[in-house]
Design a protein around this motif. Structure first.
Motif, PDB file in Angstrom:
ATOM      1  N   LYS A 118       3.267  -4.176   1.279  1.00 33.56           N
ATOM      2  CA  LYS A 118       3.139  -4.435   2.717  1.00 33.56           C
ATOM      3  C   LYS A 118       1.682  -4.391   3.170  1.00 33.56           C
ATOM      4  O   LYS A 118       1.297  -5.053   4.126  1.00 33.56           O
ATOM      5  CB  LYS A 118       3.954  -3.424   3.524  1.00 33.56           C
ATOM      6  N   GLU A 119       0.871  -3.592   2.464  1.00 35.87           N
ATOM      7  CA  GLU A 119      -0.556  -3.475   2.798  1.00 35.87           C
ATOM      8  C   GLU A 119      -1.396  -4.569   2.133  1.00 35.87           C
ATOM      9  O   GLU A 119      -2.620  -4.573   2.256  1.00 35.87           O
ATOM     10  CB  GLU A 119      -1.092  -2.093   2.388  1.00 35.87           C
ATOM     11  N   GLY A 120      -0.748  -5.467   1.387  1.00 32.31           N
ATOM     12  CA  GLY A 120      -1.467  -6.593   0.799  1.00 32.31           C
ATOM     13  C   GLY A 120      -1.957  -6.392  -0.624  1.00 32.31           C
ATOM     14  O   GLY A 120      -2.705  -7.224  -1.143  1.00 32.31           O
ATOM     15  N   PHE A 121      -1.551  -5.314  -1.270  1.00 34.67           N
ATOM     16  CA  PHE A 121      -1.943  -5.091  -2.659  1.00 34.67           C
ATOM     17  C   PHE A 121      -1.011  -5.852  -3.597  1.00 34.67           C
ATOM     18  O   PHE A 121       0.155  -6.081  -3.286  1.00 34.67           O
ATOM     19  CB  PHE A 121      -1.895  -3.594  -3.010  1.00 34.67           C
ATOM     20  N   GLU A 122      -1.529  -6.233  -4.747  1.00 34.64           N
ATOM     21  CA  GLU A 122      -0.727  -6.828  -5.811  1.00 34.64           C
ATOM     22  C   GLU A 122      -0.250  -5.669  -6.686  1.00 34.64           C
ATOM     23  O   GLU A 122      -1.068  -4.955  -7.275  1.00 34.64           O
ATOM     24  CB  GLU A 122      -1.581  -7.793  -6.629  1.00 34.64           C
ATOM     25  N   VAL A 123       1.046  -5.456  -6.763  1.00 33.12           N
ATOM     26  CA  VAL A 123       1.610  -4.317  -7.488  1.00 33.12           C
ATOM     27  C   VAL A 123       2.208  -4.790  -8.812  1.00 33.12           C
ATOM     28  O   VAL A 123       3.019  -5.705  -8.840  1.00 33.12           O
ATOM     29  CB  VAL A 123       2.685  -3.597  -6.641  1.00 33.12           C
ATOM     30  N   VAL A 124       1.782  -4.132  -9.884  1.00 28.43           N
ATOM     31  CA  VAL A 124       2.310  -4.396 -11.214  1.00 28.43           C
ATOM     32  C   VAL A 124       2.952  -3.108 -11.707  1.00 28.43           C
ATOM     33  O   VAL A 124       2.281  -2.083 -11.838  1.00 28.43           O
ATOM     34  CB  VAL A 124       1.199  -4.855 -12.181  1.00 28.43           C
ATOM     35  N   VAL A 125       4.249  -3.149 -11.946  1.00 29.85           N
ATOM     36  CA  VAL A 125       5.003  -1.970 -12.369  1.00 29.85           C
ATOM     37  C   VAL A 125       5.102  -1.946 -13.892  1.00 29.85           C
ATOM     38  O   VAL A 125       5.608  -2.897 -14.497  1.00 29.85           O
ATOM     39  CB  VAL A 125       6.423  -1.973 -11.761  1.00 29.85           C
ATOM     40  N   ALA A 126       4.622  -0.876 -14.492  1.00 33.79           N
ATOM     41  CA  ALA A 126       4.762  -0.680 -15.939  1.00 33.79           C
ATOM     42  C   ALA A 126       6.164  -0.110 -16.170  1.00 33.79           C
ATOM     43  O   ALA A 126       6.365   1.105 -16.208  1.00 33.79           O
ATOM     44  CB  ALA A 126       3.697   0.266 -16.466  1.00 33.79           C
TER      45      ALA A 126
END
Length: 179
Positions: A118-126
């Protein structure tokens, strides 16, 4: 694709009491590889501890891998972004890719990932460096994060995206972590 100059590793709640309820060798080993690689490749590491007074601190085998620049934050909120000052601290790094791992997938990892997106970060889940006590809840947490826009990945994909190729000066050092 992940870039070491734009990434941060976020280690969520790899704590004594939480790890004790899981297949601890697997989760600790995989999180350890991510922390080691981040240190080798100069990717900042941030670690959280959920109510350490009751749940203990980060397990020593992981905590010993933290260096002087590792930022460790205590929290009582499930999402790290609800802790006062955390979002400002995160933004101060000037990086947009957040590699996330930790416990519990369907609670703290999920809520943090959702608010990061929501804050605009690109999230990559390991995915293979996350865990929940229940397989069903783990699966639901992963599906929820993916549905909200997180990229689901694994430790080896992350490490090799950070390296980009065998000519990377730290290739052999990082490769040794997975042999």
């Amino acid at each position: 694709m992940l870039d070491t100059k734009n990434s941060i590793l976020l280690v969520i709640d790899i704590q004594e009491r939480l790890v004790a309820a899981l297949d601890k060798d697997v989760i600790v080993n995989r999180v350890g590889k991510l922390v080691d690689a981040a240190n080798i490749l100069d990717v900042p590491v941030i670690a959280s501890e959920q109510y350490p007074k009751g749940l203990g601190h980060t397990v020593p085998v992981i905590g010993q891998k933290f260096n002087d620049s590792t930022y460790v934050i205590e929290k009582t909120s499930f999402s790290l972004l609800r802790e006062e000052g955390f979002l400002e601290k995160l933004k101060s790094y000037g990086r947009k890719q957040i590699v996330i791992c930790g416990i519990e997938t369907h609670i703290c990892v999920h809520q943090t990932a959702e608010e990061l997106i929501k804050e605009g970060f690109e999230v990559v889940v390991a995915k293979d460096a996350c865990a929940s006590r229940s397989k069903y809840e783990f699966k639901q947490g992963i599906e929820a994060m993916q549905g909200n826009g997180a990229k689901i990945s694994c430790v080896e994909i992350i490490l090799f995206e950070w390296l980009r190729g065998a000519k990377h000066p730290k290739f052999k050092e990082v490769q040794a972590l997975i042999k």
